[in-house]
Design a protein around this motif. Structure first.
Motif, PDB file in Angstrom:
ATOM      1  N   UNK A 237       0.800  -1.221   0.000  1.00  0.00           N
ATOM      2  CA  UNK A 237       0.000   0.000   0.000  1.00  0.00           C
ATOM      3  C   UNK A 237       0.831   1.268   0.000  1.00  0.00           C
ATOM      4  N   UNK A 238       1.954   1.260   0.706  1.00  0.00           N
ATOM      5  CA  UNK A 238       2.730   2.489   0.855  1.00  0.00           C
ATOM      6  C   UNK A 238       3.155   3.113  -0.455  1.00  0.00           C
ATOM      7  N   UNK A 239       3.296   2.283  -1.479  1.00  0.00           N
ATOM      8  CA  UNK A 239       3.810   2.820  -2.743  1.00  0.00           C
ATOM      9  C   UNK A 239       2.683   3.261  -3.670  1.00  0.00           C
ATOM     10  N   UNK A 240       1.470   2.779  -3.434  1.00  0.00           N
ATOM     11  CA  UNK A 240       0.445   2.834  -4.491  1.00  0.00           C
ATOM     12  C   UNK A 240       0.020   4.258  -4.890  1.00  0.00           C
ATOM     13  N   UNK A 241      -0.386   5.106  -3.952  1.00  0.00           N
ATOM     14  CA  UNK A 241      -0.895   6.409  -4.400  1.00  0.00           C
ATOM     15  C   UNK A 241       0.168   7.494  -4.536  1.00  0.00           C
ATOM     16  N   UNK A 242       1.431   7.154  -4.341  1.00  0.00           N
ATOM     17  CA  UNK A 242       2.470   8.173  -4.271  1.00  0.00           C
ATOM     18  C   UNK A 242       2.595   9.026  -5.527  1.00  0.00           C
ATOM     19  N   UNK A 243       2.709   8.371  -6.665  1.00  0.00           N
ATOM     20  CA  UNK A 243       2.893   9.125  -7.905  1.00  0.00           C
ATOM     21  C   UNK A 243       1.719  10.070  -8.137  1.00  0.00           C
ATOM     22  N   UNK A 244       0.508   9.576  -7.863  1.00  0.00           N
ATOM     23  CA  UNK A 244      -0.679  10.415  -8.045  1.00  0.00           C
ATOM     24  C   UNK A 244      -0.655  11.600  -7.087  1.00  0.00           C
ATOM     25  N   UNK A 245      -0.282  11.353  -5.840  1.00  0.00           N
ATOM     26  CA  UNK A 245      -0.273  12.435  -4.853  1.00  0.00           C
ATOM     27  C   UNK A 245       0.775  13.486  -5.203  1.00  0.00           C
ATOM     28  N   UNK A 246       1.947  13.031  -5.672  1.00  0.00           N
ATOM     29  CA  UNK A 246       2.993  13.990  -6.058  1.00  0.00           C
ATOM     30  C   UNK A 246       2.564  14.819  -7.262  1.00  0.00           C
ATOM     31  N   UNK A 247       1.955  14.163  -8.258  1.00  0.00           N
ATOM     32  CA  UNK A 247       1.508  14.925  -9.423  1.00  0.00           C
ATOM     33  C   UNK A 247       0.527  16.005  -8.985  1.00  0.00           C
ATOM     34  N   UNK A 248      -0.367  15.638  -8.076  1.00  0.00           N
ATOM     35  CA  UNK A 248      -1.369  16.560  -7.571  1.00  0.00           C
ATOM     36  C   UNK A 248      -0.715  17.744  -6.852  1.00  0.00           C
ATOM     37  N   UNK A 249       0.295  17.442  -6.049  1.00  0.00           N
ATOM     38  CA  UNK A 249       0.939  18.496  -5.254  1.00  0.00           C
ATOM     39  C   UNK A 249       1.794  19.420  -6.120  1.00  0.00           C
ATOM     40  N   UNK A 250       2.507  18.832  -7.067  1.00  0.00           N
ATOM     41  CA  UNK A 250       3.364  19.663  -7.928  1.00  0.00           C
ATOM     42  C   UNK A 250       2.491  20.558  -8.792  1.00  0.00           C
ATOM     43  N   UNK A 251       1.414  19.993  -9.297  1.00  0.00           N
ATOM     44  CA  UNK A 251       0.448  20.777 -10.070  1.00  0.00           C
ATOM     45  C   UNK A 251      -0.087  21.946  -9.236  1.00  0.00           C
ATOM     46  N   UNK A 252      -0.363  21.651  -7.981  1.00  0.00           N
ATOM     47  CA  UNK A 252      -0.897  22.677  -7.087  1.00  0.00           C
ATOM     48  C   UNK A 252       0.122  23.787  -6.851  1.00  0.00           C
ATOM     49  N   UNK A 253       1.391  23.394  -6.741  1.00  0.00           N
ATOM     50  CA  UNK A 253       2.434  24.396  -6.515  1.00  0.00           C
ATOM     51  C   UNK A 253       2.676  25.228  -7.762  1.00  0.00           C
ATOM     52  N   UNK A 254       2.569  24.592  -8.929  1.00  0.00           N
ATOM     53  CA  UNK A 254       2.979  25.259 -10.169  1.00  0.00           C
ATOM     54  C   UNK A 254       1.837  25.984 -10.867  1.00  0.00           C
ATOM     55  N   UNK A 255       0.624  25.464 -10.730  1.00  0.00           N
ATOM     56  CA  UNK A 255      -0.495  26.121 -11.383  1.00  0.00           C
ATOM     57  C   UNK A 255      -0.756  25.678 -12.811  1.00  0.00           C
ATOM     58  N   UNK A 256      -0.104  24.622 -13.243  1.00  0.00           N
ATOM     59  CA  UNK A 256      -0.436  24.047 -14.557  1.00  0.00           C
ATOM     60  C   UNK A 256      -0.477  22.530 -14.428  1.00  0.00           C
ATOM     61  N   UNK A 257      -1.167  21.860 -15.364  1.00  0.00           N
ATOM     62  CA  UNK A 257      -1.384  20.421 -15.199  1.00  0.00           C
ATOM     63  C   UNK A 257      -0.104  19.598 -15.347  1.00  0.00           C
ATOM     64  N   UNK A 258      -0.022  18.574 -14.539  1.00  0.00           N
ATOM     65  CA  UNK A 258       1.071  17.604 -14.624  1.00  0.00           C
ATOM     66  C   UNK A 258       0.464  16.304 -15.152  1.00  0.00           C
ATOM     67  N   UNK A 259       0.933  15.859 -16.292  1.00  0.00           N
ATOM     68  CA  UNK A 259       0.333  14.680 -16.928  1.00  0.00           C
ATOM     69  C   UNK A 259       1.347  13.592 -17.229  1.00  0.00           C
ATOM     70  N   UNK A 260       2.604  13.825 -16.834  1.00  0.00           N
ATOM     71  CA  UNK A 260       3.646  12.849 -17.130  1.00  0.00           C
ATOM     72  C   UNK A 260       4.498  12.677 -15.889  1.00  0.00           C
ATOM     73  N   UNK A 261       4.590  11.428 -15.440  1.00  0.00           N
ATOM     74  CA  UNK A 261       5.371  11.125 -14.235  1.00  0.00           C
ATOM     75  C   UNK A 261       6.246   9.919 -14.540  1.00  0.00           C
ATOM     76  N   UNK A 262       7.395   9.789 -13.871  1.00  0.00           N
ATOM     77  CA  UNK A 262       7.944  10.696 -12.875  1.00  0.00           C
ATOM     78  C   UNK A 262       8.367  12.024 -13.493  1.00  0.00           C
ATOM     79  N   UNK A 263       8.670  12.957 -12.608  1.00  0.00           N
ATOM     80  CA  UNK A 263       9.092  14.273 -13.076  1.00  0.00           C
ATOM     81  C   UNK A 263      10.391  14.638 -12.379  1.00  0.00           C
ATOM     82  N   UNK A 264      11.361  15.089 -13.165  1.00  0.00           N
ATOM     83  CA  UNK A 264      12.620  15.525 -12.573  1.00  0.00           C
ATOM     84  C   UNK A 264      12.786  17.013 -12.832  1.00  0.00           C
ATOM     85  N   UNK A 265      13.711  17.651 -12.118  1.00  0.00           N
ATOM     86  CA  UNK A 265      13.782  19.116 -12.192  1.00  0.00           C
ATOM     87  C   UNK A 265      13.883  19.655 -13.612  1.00  0.00           C
TER      88      UNK A 265
END
Lengths: 172, 832, 312
Positions: B769-797
């Protein structure tokens, strides 16, 4: 071509050991396969994972990045040598068990040798320092959280011999 | 038979004692740690010091024809023992490796050969096996052998596989290994009819399990006995045993497989048989000498397995509250060069995508595609991270489209506790109905909001923005089917010493089974945890077993062992009752002693009961001597072992539930992105987790911590960088970036315990379980910080940096909540 | 991943080592810390016929500091240099860079001189030597030569050390004037090779106006790149300087390559950002004697241990 062989003497965990090794024998392989000290593990053989870390003259080093022949005459401490001669666990070993600092246990010997040396020089680390101290070892199981906790716990055992548990690490 | 006086040993212990605290539910330190922290674990490469060692020549080409192999130059290598190519393989070894999990949708399943026959289909595929005195010499020989290839154009990347200009396997049209459609209701019509609709195009890349110990196998042939012992760093010893017996055409009973300590698995070691697992035992028999192969790190990258790569298209129709009315999902799944593990990963994605939500009408269609890359088999989460990613990206898009709070949109779609059991009307990975058995999803969501401070975050984000910082919060929920069948077994035996020995067939890779199963048995039998020794993954002790995957060990083996312990308990009480002259229902077992509930002085130790259970009673030990007091006068009219009875104090039981049991949870993460360098830092990571009753909370939390670390890796650091020619560019720990402690956040956990009705212990799996929602949660958070949609993961700087540039250039639309769009805009929006 | 066979030599003295190196010529390689060499051997990316192990030459395990700078012997481990208080006071850039070299366990074995000879364009010590204008002393049978940093690095993983030669020490000169330094990187993970790293030195006059600003870069060029950025900052104070302009100039003058961790464009962006950050910190350090710049104007009391303290 017959390989050049060396008769070497190593002082491992306080015991003088001898082995006959070719020049290219990695120290990790020598410890594991020539001396039967299989507690030292090999996870990558390019120096990144840290599972093979042993102490050379008290300093942690990667045994996969040393040739056995280069270790001649040096004092080597492996995970098997951390416990007291009477067999009781080193504080770090005890702390790892108490804090669930290991799961599969494969990377564990590398962490233990690093932390045991670290706490000798830094007896009272902060959480951040504890995290930094283990920053060169990879673990794929634990997420490191309980390893950090174990570093602090071990420090406390070494300093005070107290059994008080370590508080949860605060989010960074 | 009656007795008037308890034996002295028993009497001493007979004083009334408080009931022992329950072991189950306690954060007991692990039994296995006693050896592991002392350097006394026994991992695969710790065995077989005198064994010959194998090394392999592996294809340097992603796709090629093998033209010629010249082993001549290697023959002079000091220490060389033998060299094998495909031409040397006899009988069934020369056939393709078995297809583990057939499925009607897997119309074009393909597996490789133990050594390449004519074609190689990925970099790393084994072509030549070299056996030598040690690994150094084996690698020397590998260097000298030349293999001539005719390189062929490779298929790399999902788009290329789908376009099918080239075929990985010439007889597989369109590179499509399998194609599956499942539908409940008319999803497309529902999307079309919905007040609002969106279309998302999502991309998630490959990672890999990457246990710290690679694979490995060590085999010992007993020529006198005609039997084979295999040690393998596997997640299924029973599977390896059966596969090798079949491949080497040996009776199953002449093959045993023992799993030593295993340095992590995370899925990759469930695949069986690996080429090396059949080749090494074959050669050990051929040479009549121990042979070992220990995978090195480079081999693990290019010749084991990867996971995660998918392209997803989501069409969703919803109402003004964000409730989904129709969901239509199309998935292209990269299965690599072979499908030895069938369609399991995309099957799981396509069903577990639904998470805790009611999708309205749902249609999912996936194609599993061949590429000239390492094959894809389950990695912790096994298709779920991709599915959760699709669903949770969709939830965020709906919220943004409507101007609603992201948590509120999720809330509106949740299955309510009173709707349990909830039948989705689909078939799960095990071919059985997808029916959620338990869970309180609104409570889980509520807990995570409180834990992370969801409602207060908007103010913090604005404050940070005023300081020139960018922070964002994201959340993602999941439901995980755990404890899939068909069965596991438990064997429990009490010896005359009073010690309890437990066996189950599935294996352990760090989950603490020796401790957790001992806790279960200790409570069932009334003995101390210290007196219980658990063996896993040893076919000598339990021949029938499935394996450790799908978060199933605690559920399956835990319950099987509990049932077996109850069987032993019943027998112990029966025998003790006869010995003590007390009805079994009036007996209890406390600290290893059976005693009368009415008069604790009337008692008999379990060890003595064990002696009494066997009519052949030599007084080898103290327990046997003590048992003579209970001898009585035998009834010569009855056989010494009663009909239907067996000698010995032991029992074997199997647990086989009708369906999986479903765990659930929600993760929330707060990230900070550097406005200049685009580096991403995790500020907080929160987990709410419901796996039913916790057998050992310390171990469950450890599983969560480790899963989250892999989630962080999968979201921000890890990927498999294949170039166009199919070379894996980052096949080392220097360039495949698993998080160190410095990259891993502290995980804050809150538990919810809704008991599973599917098994006696009321538990659900917790391993993945610990691994399952991580990518989705990170995409959601990065999108929230940046203000534009994140549709490709993983994401590096550097990718976030590029997205910012495109955003600033107007190539990416802003999130509506950032663009100041009014709520409930009544139009259809297609996201790029 | 096991190394190929080689002949092993463990000379007891420098002359013996040079004798051996002379005898084995092209086919020989010096083994010091081995933290870069042995992974290459384990992966069989190189197969020297002879390894000359200098770990017995303890006379080369020194860190010597004098008024002009720090001389580091061939067998001084990174950790020794990093921990050396005198060296830190004289050339604080050393510790600032060393704390970014891999992880402490690697620094316990790896040598500073060895990392220079390895000439990895992502190596921190190459940038430090280049920025400081230091030199490497090379010895061979019958002679020695001193090569300045500008000539020492000849290409990616190529230095000017010739067959039969051995680097016996490196010299890191002390920066003159009221000079502050800083070393920062952007790396994917802590301890990884940097996507971009910047070593900066800013010199101020007595009015705390910038008279010189230079930076050395790693991971953005085949050999260490040193840029003089003074033109964008000269005359400004740390408070008024237009750091961003210096970053822009640096970005204009770099031509990084792409790899799997960072595109060329992103690396150039990092040059821009990190240059500005490093120069600013260096200038602030130079201006504040309590923090301890390298220059004569600063006293010794303020080693910036809190920020750059050696661990382990």
């Amino acid at each position: 071509m017959t390989e050049q062989m060396h008769e070497i003497e190593l002082r491992v965990n306080g015991v003088l050991r001898t082995a006959t090794v070719p020049s290219r024998r990695l120290l990790s392989d020598c410890l594991r396969h020539d001396l039967g000290l299989t507690g030292t593990h090999v996870g990558c053989e390019h120096g990144v994972c840290g599972a093979c870390t042993v102490q050379i003259d008290g300093r942690p080093m990667r045994s996969c990045l040393m040739f056995a022949v280069s270790a001649r005459g040096h004092e080597i401490t492996t995970v098997e040598g951390l416990a007291d001669p009477d067999g009781s666990m080193h504080a770090v070993q005890q702390a790892f068990r108490e804090c669930h600092g290991l799961q599969c246990g494969f990377c564990t010997p590398g962490f233990l040798t690093v932390i045991a040396a670290y706490l000798r020089d830094h007896p009272d680390p902060t959480e951040a320092e504890a995290r930094e101290a283990i920053g060169g070892n990879l673990c794929r199981c634990t997420g490191y959280q309980n390893i950090v906790k174990a570093v602090l716990r071990a420090a406390r055992i070494l300093n005070e011999g107290t059994d008080a548990p370590v508080a949860e690490e605060a989010p960074r | 038979m009656t007795i008037t006086e308890a034996p002295p040993a028993a009497r001493k212990k007979a004083a009334p004692e408080p009931p022992a605290p329950r072991a189950v539910g306690s954060p007991l330190p692990r039994k296995e740690d006693l050896r592991l922290v002392m350097g006394e674990g026994r991992f695969l490469d710790d065995l077989g010091r005198d064994a010959y060692e194998a090394a392999f020549i592996r294809s340097p080409h992603a796709r090629a024809r093998v033209l010629a192999i010249d082993i001549g130059p290697a023959l002079g290598v000091e220490g060389l023992i033998a060299v094998y190519t495909y031409q040397d393989l006899p009988g069934r070894l020369a056939e393709p490796l078995p297809m583990l999990i057939p499925h009607p949708g897997l119309t074009h399943g393909r597996t490789g050969y133990p050594l390449a026959k004519e074609y190689v289909n990925h970099v790393g595929e084994a072509v030549v096996m070299v056996v030598a005195r040690d690994r150094y010499a084996a690698e020397d020989a590998c260097e000298k052998i030349t293999v001539e290839y005719e390189p062929l154009p490779p298929v790399v990347g999902i788009e290329n596989a789908f376009r099918a200009d080239e075929l990985v396997h010439p007889d597989v049209p369109g590179n499509v290994a399998g194609h599956v459609v499942q539908e409940t209701g008319d999803a497309r019509a529902a999307v079309a009819a919905a007040p609002y609709s969106l279309e998302l195009h999502l991309d998630i890349e490959r990672s890999a399990c990457m246990p710290m110990e690679g694979r490995g196998v060590f085999a010992r042939w007993d020529v006198a006995d005609g039997s084979l012992r295999i040690y393998s760093s596997t997640q299924t010893s029973s599977g390896v045993r059966a596969a090798v017996a079949a491949k080497l055409e040996l009776p199953l009973l002449k093959v045993e497989c023992v799993t030593p300590d295993v340095g992590g698995g995370f899925g990759v070691k469930i695949v069986h048989p690996w080429p090396e697992e059949v080749l090494v035992p074959w050669v050990a028999r051929l040479l009549d000498h121990e042979v070992k192969w220990t995978e090195d790190r480079r081999e693990h990258f290019i010749s084991s397995a990867h996971e995660r790569g998918q392209l997803q298209t989501v069409r969703v129709g919803f109402d003004g509250r964000g409730r989904i009315l129709g969901l239509d999902v199309d998935i292209l799944h990269d299965n690599g060069a072979y499908t030895q593990y069938g369609l399991i990963v995309p099957l799981i994605t396509s069903t577990q995508l639904l998470g805790p939500y009611k999708p309205g009408a749902y249609r999912v269609e996936f194609r599993s595609l061949y590429t000239n890359t390492v094959m894809v088999t389950p990695y912790r989460g096994a298709g779920r991270p991709q599915g959760v990613y699709a669903m949770e990206r969709t939830m965020d898009s709906i919220a943004d489209h409507l101007g609603l709070d992201r948590a509120d949109v999720r809330e509106a779609n949740l299955i309510r506790p009173e709707e349990m059991p909830y039948d989705h009307g689909l078939l799960f990975q095990d071919g059985r109905p997808l029916v959620y058995d338990s869970g309180d999803f609104p409570a889980s969501l509520d807990k995570i909001k409180k834990l992370v401070g969801w409602d207060e975050f908007a103010a913090y984000r604005e404050q940070a923005r005023a300081e020139g910082r960018r922070v964002g919060i994201g959340l993602a929920a999941y439901v995980e089917g755990t404890g899939v069948g068909p069965y596991e077994g438990g064997h429990v035996q009490i010896e005359t010493s009073g010690k309890v020995y437990v066996a189950t067939g599935l294996t352990s890779q760090g989950q603490g089974h020796e401790t957790v199963f001992a806790q279960v048995v200790a409570d069932e039998l009334g003995v101390a945890v210290e007196d219980v020794t658990v063996t896993t993954g040893d076919t000598r002790r339990m021949g029938y077993a499935v394996g450790t995957f799908a978060s199933r060990a605690a559920v399956m083996s835990g319950n099987a062992i509990a049932l077996a312990a109850r069987g032993v308990r019943d027998k112990a009480l029966r025998i003790a009752g006869e010995a003590l002259g007390v009805a079994p229902r009036k007996l209890e077992i406390v600290q290893g002693v059976v005693r009368s509930r009415d008069d604790p002085a009337v008692s008999i130790p379990l060890g003595t009961v064990a002696v009494l259970s066997n009519p052949l009673r030599y007084a080898f030990d103290e327990a046997s001597k003590a048992a003579t007091q209970f001898g009585g006068t035998p009834d010569h009219s009855r056989p010494p072992v009663a009909e239907g009875d067996e000698p010995g104090l032991e029992a074997r039981e199997f647990f086989s539930p009708p369906r999986a049991t479903y765990a659930n949870g929600v993760h929330a993460v707060i990230v900070e992105t550097d406005p200049e360098t685009a580096e991403i830092t995790v500020l907080r990571y929160c987990v709410v987790h419901d796996c039913g009753h916790l057998l050992n909370p310390m171990i469950v939390e450890g599983q969560v911590h480790g899963g989250v670390a892999q989630a962080v890796g999968g979201a921000l650091y890890e990927r498999m960088h294949y170039d166009e020619s199919g070379q894996l560019l980052n096949a080392s720990f220097m360039d495949f970036l698993m998080p160190y402690a410095s990259e891993t956040p502290v995980v804050e956990i809150d538990h919810l315990e809704t008991a599973s009705p599917m098994n006696p212990l009321g538990i659900k799996g917790a391993g993945e379980a610990g691994v399952i929602p991580g990518t989705a949660a990170f995409a959601s958070a990065i999108e929230d910080a940046e203000g534009f949609p994140i549709t490709k993961m993983p994401i590096q700087p550097c990718e976030l940096f590029r997205l910012r540039q495109r955003f600033e250039a107007g190539e990416i639309p802003p999130l509506r909540r950032r663009a100041g769009a009014p709520n409930n805009v009544d139009e259809e929006l297609c996201q790029p | 991943m096991k190394p190929p066979a080689f002949r092993y030599h463990s000379p007891r003295s420098l002359p013996e080592a040079l004798d051996t190196l002379d005898a084995v010529g092209h086919d020989g390689k010096v083994l010091a810390g081995g933290q870069s060499l042995i992974p290459i051997l384990n992966m069989r990316l190189a197969a020297p016929g002879h390894l000359v192990d200098i770990n017995g030459l303890t006379e080369l395990a020194y860190v010597r500091t004098d008024a002009d700078g720090v001389r580091v012997g061939a067998l001084a481990r990174h950790a020794d240099v990093e921990a050396d208080a005198d060296a830190h006071r004289a050339v604080s850039l050393l510790r600032q860079g060393l704390r970014l070299v891999a992880h402490p366990v690697i620094r316990n074995r790896g040598t500073t001189v060895g990392s220079l000879v390895h000439a990895d364009p992502s190596g921190e010590m190459t940038a430090v030597l280049s920025l400081l204008g230091g030199s490497v002393e090379l010895a061979r049978l019958g002679g020695t030569r001193r090569v300045g940093a500008a000539d020492f690095f000849t290409g990616p993983l190529e230095s000017c050390v010739e067959p039969g030669e051995m680097a016996v020490s490196a010299y890191f000169p002390r920066l003159r004037g009221r000079t502050g330094t800083e070393f920062i990187e952007a790396a994917r993970r802590h301890g990884d090779y940097a996507m971009c790293g910047v070593a900066a030195a800013v010199t101020l006059d007595d009015d705390l106006r910038i008279v010189s600003a230079r930076a050395a870069y790693l991971s953005v060029s085949p050999v260490p790149l040193v840029l003089d950025l003074t033109e964008t900052l000269a005359g400004a104070t740390p408070d008024t300087a237009h750091w961003r302009a210096a970053g822009e100039l640096a970005a204009d003058r770099t031509e990084p390559d792409s790899d799997i961790h960072a595109t060329a464009e992103y690396r150039r962006h990092l040059v821009r950002v990190l240059t500005a950050r490093a120069l600013r910190t260096a200038a602030v350090r130079g201006a504040d004697p309590a923090v301890g710049g390298d220059g004569q104007g600063s006293d010794d009391q303020g080693s910036d241990d809190r920020e750059c303290g050696a661990r382990d």
